[in-house]
Every structure is written in structure tokens, then in C-alpha cells.
Design an enzyme around this catalytic site. Structure first.
Site, PDB file in Angstrom:
ATOM      1  CB  CYS A   2      67.061  45.558  51.217  1.00  0.00           C
ATOM      2  SG  CYS A   2      67.773  45.237  49.610  1.00  0.00           S
ATOM      3  NE  ARG A  28      64.235  42.355  55.629  1.00  0.00           N
ATOM      4  CZ  ARG A  28      62.948  42.504  55.375  1.00  0.00           C
ATOM      5  NH1 ARG A  28      62.079  42.331  56.328  1.00  0.00           N
ATOM      6  NH2 ARG A  28      62.530  42.851  54.189  1.00  0.00           N
ATOM      7  CD1 TRP A  73      70.292  38.791  49.846  1.00  0.00           C
ATOM      8  CD2 TRP A  73      69.098  39.245  48.007  1.00  0.00           C
ATOM      9  NE1 TRP A  73      70.111  37.618  49.155  1.00  0.00           N
ATOM     10  CE2 TRP A  73      69.383  37.864  48.026  1.00  0.00           C
ATOM     11  CE3 TRP A  73      68.361  39.744  46.944  1.00  0.00           C
ATOM     12  CZ2 TRP A  73      68.970  36.984  47.046  1.00  0.00           C
ATOM     13  CZ3 TRP A  73      67.939  38.868  45.953  1.00  0.00           C
ATOM     14  CH2 TRP A  73      68.243  37.508  46.019  1.00  0.00           C
ATOM     15  CG  ASN A  99      63.346  45.917  50.337  1.00  0.00           C
ATOM     16  OD1 ASN A  99      63.914  45.268  49.452  1.00  0.00           O
ATOM     17  ND2 ASN A  99      62.717  45.348  51.343  1.00  0.00           N
ATOM     18  N   GLY A 100      63.535  46.839  46.973  1.00  0.00           N
ATOM     19  CA  GLY A 100      62.773  46.661  45.741  1.00  0.00           C
ATOM     20  C   GLY A 100      63.588  47.123  44.546  1.00  0.00           C
ATOM     21  CD  GLU A 469      60.851  22.345  53.407  1.00  0.00           C
ATOM     22  OE1 GLU A 469      60.714  22.894  52.299  1.00  0.00           O
ATOM     23  OE2 GLU A 469      61.339  22.929  54.392  1.00  0.00           O
ATOM     24  CE  LYS A 473      64.297  24.342  55.210  1.00  0.00           C
ATOM     25  NZ  LYS A 473      63.042  25.001  55.031  1.00  0.00           N
ATOM     26  CD  GLU A 476      66.693  26.935  53.261  1.00  0.00           C
ATOM     27  OE1 GLU A 476      66.588  28.095  52.851  1.00  0.00           O
ATOM     28  OE2 GLU A 476      65.744  26.310  53.749  1.00  0.00           O
ATOM     29  CG  HIS A 492      60.332   6.687  35.391  1.00  0.00           C
ATOM     30  ND1 HIS A 492      59.947   5.806  34.411  1.00  0.00           N
ATOM     31  CD2 HIS A 492      59.536   6.435  36.465  1.00  0.00           C
ATOM     32  CE1 HIS A 492      58.932   5.074  34.850  1.00  0.00           C
ATOM     33  NE2 HIS A 492      58.676   5.437  36.107  1.00  0.00           N
ATOM     34  CE  LYS A 586      62.103  33.495  57.931  1.00  0.00           C
ATOM     35  NZ  LYS A 586      61.990  32.037  57.703  1.00  0.00           N
TER      36      LYS A 586
HETATM   37  C1  F6R Z   1      63.217  27.921  52.709  1.00  0.00           C
HETATM   38  C2  F6R Z   1      62.474  29.165  52.812  1.00  0.00           C
HETATM   39  C3  F6R Z   1      61.916  29.752  51.573  1.00  0.00           C
HETATM   40  C4  F6R Z   1      60.540  30.376  51.859  1.00  0.00           C
HETATM   41  C5  F6R Z   1      60.028  31.117  50.607  1.00  0.00           C
HETATM   42  C6  F6R Z   1      58.641  31.675  50.826  1.00  0.00           C
HETATM   43  O1  F6R Z   1      63.593  27.473  53.967  1.00  0.00           O
HETATM   44  O2  F6R Z   1      62.337  29.723  53.861  1.00  0.00           O
HETATM   45  O3  F6R Z   1      61.831  28.805  50.555  1.00  0.00           O
HETATM   46  O4  F6R Z   1      59.672  29.366  52.223  1.00  0.00           O
HETATM   47  O5  F6R Z   1      60.895  32.149  50.282  1.00  0.00           O
HETATM   48  O6  F6R Z   1      58.616  32.586  51.880  1.00  0.00           O
HETATM   49  P1  F6R Z   1      57.278  32.990  52.609  1.00  0.00           P
HETATM   50  O7  F6R Z   1      56.764  31.779  53.293  1.00  0.00           O
HETATM   51  O8  F6R Z   1      57.679  34.068  53.550  1.00  0.00           O
HETATM   52  O9  F6R Z   1      56.322  33.446  51.537  1.00  0.00           O
END
Ligand code: F6R
Length: 591
Positions: A2, A28, A73, A99-100, A469, A473, A476, A492, A586
Site C-alpha cells: 500500500c 508499488r 494492495w 499499511n501493514g 532470476e 523476470k 512477473e 533428474h 514493489k
Molecule cells: C522481482 C522483485 C522482487 C524483489 C523482492 C525483494 O523483480 O522485484 O522479487 O526483489 O520483493 O525486494 P527488495 O529488494 O526491495 O527487498
């Protein structure tokens, strides 16, 4: 998660200011939004599900010098207008955004209902304005009522509450971030994130955990949430410009941030030598060094396990932050936890730090966001200096994190200058690589595979975490089912998934494991796989070859970049917005 913003001060268009500020927090991730503003002695509210993007703020909130707004969110309760914040007290004179999670909200809600309060939503948040209203019956003072209410809530949260009659804005935090923006004109902003008010001021004051702030727009008072004792606050000037949080010539932040990596890696490498050396020695001296983070940052940690092994011959232990507490038995006061986070606010990472600290261990944080909670709570902090990262999908933060971790690995063997040179050469090679011909080639590849329903990525050594990774990418932003594997693990189990034409990406370097990963690609091809090789050199097994510069120990940093570009184009070609992927946030400030 949020986004929160509030304003009180001399301007009469507070509603407009906070809605425009909220638009800067869209990155976010959210599913509904809302705004409350003071209209005379009353509070007016507007809430909607969906995106705020094209809303004409001036038409919604016309006048008033006090307002709060929120992007939600969903956690407790579905995505509905009723569940969107702000929520009001029964008498309509208190509005709250949050938030939370209020963990004990069910019990508080039952109590309040018994006292005659009427609830309109399914959220945990709605207990906040009602409990404040209830507390006001005892104290008569808004700020005191917020304090008393907050002390009854369990969990990690940030609350922003406005009161129409007194014209005050009160904020409290017990976990989720809140930052005060000291307005250039008379007035104060309070937000979850600086971009919300960056265009109005560059002077900020950070709320720490367990603090509260009260302002009527003319003066501001920070205090300890529990005791009420006044707290002094430093004003801090932020260095980044508004332009850094704008898209400029790019269609999306994700592409802009991918392209920025030639500069952001060089900035990450520009660390104080003495400090890096001290930290390298701290790792050598530690009895157990642990690495932790979430999502993409966790992949930087995994890559660092290989950097420390191959470059420095140093054993380190990785665990995702959400799993870290299960390893508390291995922590001693002489242990070191290295946490990696772009936002510096991730709840699971903060929890891991708490576990380490409870055992007396020291914490080194590698973060991007200055002034973030993780940066402030760690014993040592290194900034990657990537500049604001707005796209939900992390790109430039990842390569900055890996660059800093690699630099430390070189410092551990007394070869910091060599590490620095390697990384600066890598940044220069990325600059050459990311030319328009290169990106349009990857775009054409995205066109070819955009309708495939599955995609597999393999790697070995530091390219293994990059395969994981790559999958994150692609998943998402494009919603294509993508999975990453260690090449050697294919036989395996996962190889059973390969059919005629299944796209498979092999991440390859000119290193000791090249032959192994090429052999894995050959195994995939024998089962019908369509092989896309990301490698410094062509190989006959590749149906398509994405050429990358040979950067030796920094190959993982280079190999992930074309996959970021591919993920971006897959999203665009499939009609998705890469900057705002569904269901994602985010900065993940809840556990
Ligand atoms: C994926 C992504 C998330 C963040 C994760 C940690 O593209 O952005 O997987 O890497 O939520 O976030 P931070 O780095 O802000 O702790």
C-alpha cells in the site's frame, strides 16, 4: 504494498496534492485507491477499485488544506470500493489510511461492535478510526487518542489519521515506513515513499519504528509512541532529482531501468575502498557469514555464494529471508548476516535481521534506498546507488547488488582494484551491448516465442541463480510459465517437460563449466527443445544466439541483461503492462 500520502498546510488544494502524489506511488502495486479531504468541518471521501492513472484530481477534491490518500494492495478483504481506504469513524470526523496488518483486529472489532460501532468493510484497517473515536471519549485530544489506539494494536503497521475538527494529521509507525516531507511552502507531507512528494520538497525527516508525529501544517512534533517523550529529528536533503523518477523517452520504467545499467553498475562499484576492505575483513573474521534477501535480491545473494567461493575461497551460507529464522541455531555473536534489499523495507528481511540481532550477530545491509529502515537498522550499510527503481520488476538493483558483492569478494583476497576494473569494464561492455540493433534482435526473438506457454532456463555456477532470476523476470511481467534450473538437475526430473519446439534458454560463460552447460543444452535439443543460447561465443546447439561480452567472473551480471530485455518485450507483445504486473507490489512490507 500500500502507498500512503497525507498533506496539511497552507495550500487549499490538499486533495489534489495527495491524489497527484498517489500517482507517483502507483509503481508499488495496488488494486484500489481512495482519498479523504477536509471540506469545512467535515470529511469528504472518494474511493475506487482499479487504477488511478487517468483520474482528474482537480475535479475530485476541490478545496481544503488537509487530506490523506492511499493505494491498497488487498490483504484482509477482497478488492472492493468498501474495502478501499480511507476508512471513517462513525461520526465521520476521523479518516484513516494504513499499511501493514493489525493482527488482533478481530478481537478489537468485536469489542467495538459491542459498544455500538458500525463497520462497513471487511478490513482490519477499519478498527483504527473507530478505536480512535472511542479513545477520544476518554482523552478529548486527537493525537492522544491515536497514541492510545495504536498501543492496542499488534503487528507491524504505519497509520495516517486526519481529524476534521482540529485540522490535524497524525502518523504512527511500528514497522512499515513513513517519511515526512517538509514543504517548501508552508505545510507538511507524510508518505510511505519519497516520490509521493518529491516534486514539492527535497527535505525529509524519517520516522523510526515506535514513533509518532503530529502536525497541523504550521508546526510538527515527533514523539515516542509508547511514552509520549518528544524526539528531535534531523532534516535530511535527498540528492536524487525528480527527473530520475520519470520515464523520459522510454515507454516504460522497466526498459528505462534496464538501459540505465551501464551507469548504475559503475555507480555501485564506486564505493569507499577502506569501507569495503573493513567489511571484507569482517567476513573473514566472522564465525559464520550468512546471506539473505527476497526474490530478485535473494538471487543476488545466491550468485554471491559463487563469487565468494570462486573468487575468494570463502564459505558463506544463503537462505531466503522468509526461511532465515529456521537457521537461528547456527548464529553466534561472532556471526555476520549480509542482507540485500532494493527497497530497504522488505518485512521478511527485517525479520531476518531481528533474528540475527537477537543472537548478538552483526548485520551488513546492501541496499538501494537511502534512509530506508534496513539501511538504518543495520550495523554497516553499503548503498548500491542505482537511483530510484520504479518498475516493480527489479533490474538495475540486481546488477548493482551483484557488483557490490563481487567487489567485496575481490577485497577479501586483497584484489579490490582488480575487482573494480573488471566491473567497470563490464559496465562499459554493457554500454556497447545495449544498442538499438541488439534490443530489436531480442524484440524479434520475443515475437517468435510470445505464444509459447512454457519456457525453461538453465545455468550452472553463478549462471544458475541467473536462470532462477530469468524465470522470475519472465513470469512477473509477461505471465508466461517460466522455470529456471541448474543445468545438471535437468535429467533428474524437469527434462520430462520438454516437447518439440519448447523454448529453452541456456546461460553460458567462457568458464570452467561451459562444457557442462553446453552438454545440458544438447540434452534439451535431443528432446525437441528450441535452444536460445546467451553466450560470448556461438555454438552449433544454439537455434538462436544472443551474443554477450565475455566478462569472466562478471558473466552473471552480463548474461541476465538480455533476459531482462526479453522479459520486457514478451510482456509488451502479450499486451501486458510491464511496469504494473498483476498481484505484485514493489516493496513487500508485510510478512
Ligand atoms: C522481482 C522483485 C522482487 C524483489 C523482492 C525483494 O523483480 O522485484 O522479487 O526483489 O520483493 O525486494 P527488495 O529488494 O526491495 O527487498
Amino acid at each position: 504494498m500500500c502507498g500512503i500520502i497525507g498533506y496539511v498546510g497552507g495550500r487549499r488544494d490538499a486533495g489534489f496534492l495527495v491524489i497527484e502524489g498517489l500517482k507517483n506511488l502507483e509503481y508499488r502495486g495496488y488494486d484500489s485507491w481512495g482519498v479523504a479531504w477536509k471540506e469545512g468541518r467535515k470529511i469528504a471521501v472518494c474511493k475506487e477499485t482499479g487504477k488511478i492513472g487517468c483520474v482528474d484530481a482537480a475535479k475530485i477534491a476541490k478545496e481544503g488544506n488537509l487530506a490523506i490518500a492511499h493505494t491498497r494492495w488487498a490483504t484482509h478483504g477482497g478488492v472492493t470500493t468498501e474495502n478501499a481506504h480511507p476508512h471513517l469513524s462513525c461520526n465521520g470526523s476521523i479518516a484513516v489510511v494504513h499499511n501493514g496488518i493489525v493482527e488482533n483486529y478481530e478481537e478489537i472489532r468485536r469489542d467495538l461492535i459491542a459498544k455500538g460501532h458500525r463497520f462497513l468493510s471487511e478490513t482490519d484497517t477499519e478498527v483504527i478510526p473507530h478505536l480512535i473515536e472511542e479513545e477520544m471519549k476518554t482523552t478529548g485530544d486527537f493525537a492522544a487518542a491515536v497514541r492510545r489506539a495504536c498501543l492496542k494494536f499488534e503487528g507491524r503497521f504505519a497509520v495516517l489519521a486526519m481529524h476534521a475538527e482540529s485540522g490535524t494529521l497524525v502518523a504512527a509507525r511500528t514497522g512499515s515506513p513513513l517519511i515526512v516531507g517538509v514543504g517548501d511552502h508552508e505545510g507538511y507531507f507524510i508518505a510511505s515513499d519519497i516520490p509521493a512528494f518529491r516534486e514539492h520538497t527535497s527535505t525529509v525527516q524519517y520516522l523510526d519504528d515506535g514513533e509518532m508525529v503530529v502536525t497541523d501544517g504550521r508546526s510538527i512534533l515527533f514523539s515516542d509512541l509508547k511514552t509520549g517523550a518528544e524526539r528531535e529529528k534531523r532534516e535530511i536533503e535527498i540528492t536524487w532529482e525528480t527527473a530520475q523518477v520519470q520515464k523520459g523517452k522510454y515507454a516504460h520504467f522497466m526498459l528505462k531501468e534496464i538501459m540505465e545499467q551501464k551507469d548504475s553498475i559503475a555507480r555501485a562499484v564506486n564505493q569507499d575502498e577502506g569501507e569495503i576492505q573493513t567489511l571484507a575483513e569482517a567476513i573473514r573474521a566472522a564465525q559464520g557469514t550468512f546471506l539473505s534477501g527476497c526474490g530478485t535480491a535473494a538471487k543476488a545473494c545466491m550468485a554471491a555464494e559463487y563469487f565468494f567461493s570462486v573468487i575468494a575461497g570463502q564459505h558463506v551460507n544463503f537462505a531466503p529471508a522468509s526461511e532465515f529464522k529456521l537457521f537461528h541455531r547456527f548464529l553466534k555473536p561472532q556471526s555476520l548476516l549480509i542482507v540485500v534489499s532494493q527497497s530497504g523495507e522488505t518485512a521478511d528481511v527485517l525479520e531476518a535481521m531481528k533474528v540475527a540481532k537477537s543472537k548478538g550477530a552483526k548485520v551488513l545491509a546492501i541496499v538501494n534506498t537511502e534512509g530506508s529502515t534496513i539501511a538504518r537498522e543495520a550495523d554497516y550499510t553499503l548503498h548500491i546507488n542505482a537511483g530510484p527503481e520504479r518498475a516493480v520488476a527489479s533490474t538495475k538493483a540486481l546488477t548493482g547488488q551483484m557488483a557490490v558483492l563481487m567487489l567485496i569478494a575481490y577485497a577479501m583476497i586483497g584484489k579490490l582494484p582488480k575487482g573494480r576494473t573488471r566491473l567497470l569494464e563490464t559496465a562499459a561492455a554493457i554500454n556497447d551491448m545495449l544498442n538499438p540493433r541488439y534490443t530489436s534482435f531480442i524484440e524479434s526473438l520475443a515475437e517468435k516465442i510470445k505464444d509459447d506457454k512454457d519456457l525453461y532456463i538453465i545455468g550452472k555456477s553463478w549462471n544458475y541463480p541467473m536462470a532462477l532470476e530469468s524465470a522470475i523476470k519472465i513470469q512477473e511481467v509477461s505471465y508466461v510459465h517460466a522455470e529456471g534450473f541448474a543445468g545438471g538437475e535437468l535429467k533428474h526430473g524437469p527434462i520430462a517437460l520438454i516437447e518439440e519446439g519448447t523454448p529453452c534458454i541456456a546461460l553460458v560463460g567462457n568458464d570452467e563449466v561451459r562444457t557442462d552447460i553446453i552438454n545440458n543444452a544438447i540434452e534439451l535439443k535431443a528432446r525437441g527443445g528450441f535452444i536460445i543460447g546467451v553466450a560470448p561465443e556461438r555454438h552449433a546447439v544454439f537455434d538462436e544466439w544472443i551474443k554477450v561480452p565475455d566478462t569472466d567472473t562478471a558473466q552473471a551480471i552480463v548474461n541476465i541483461i538480455p533476459i531482462q530485455v526479453l522479459a520486457y518485450f514478451l510482456a509488451v507483445k502479450r499486451g501486458k503492462d510491464p511496469d504494473m504486473p498483476r498481484n505484485l507490489a514493489k516493496s513487500v512490507t508485510v510478512k
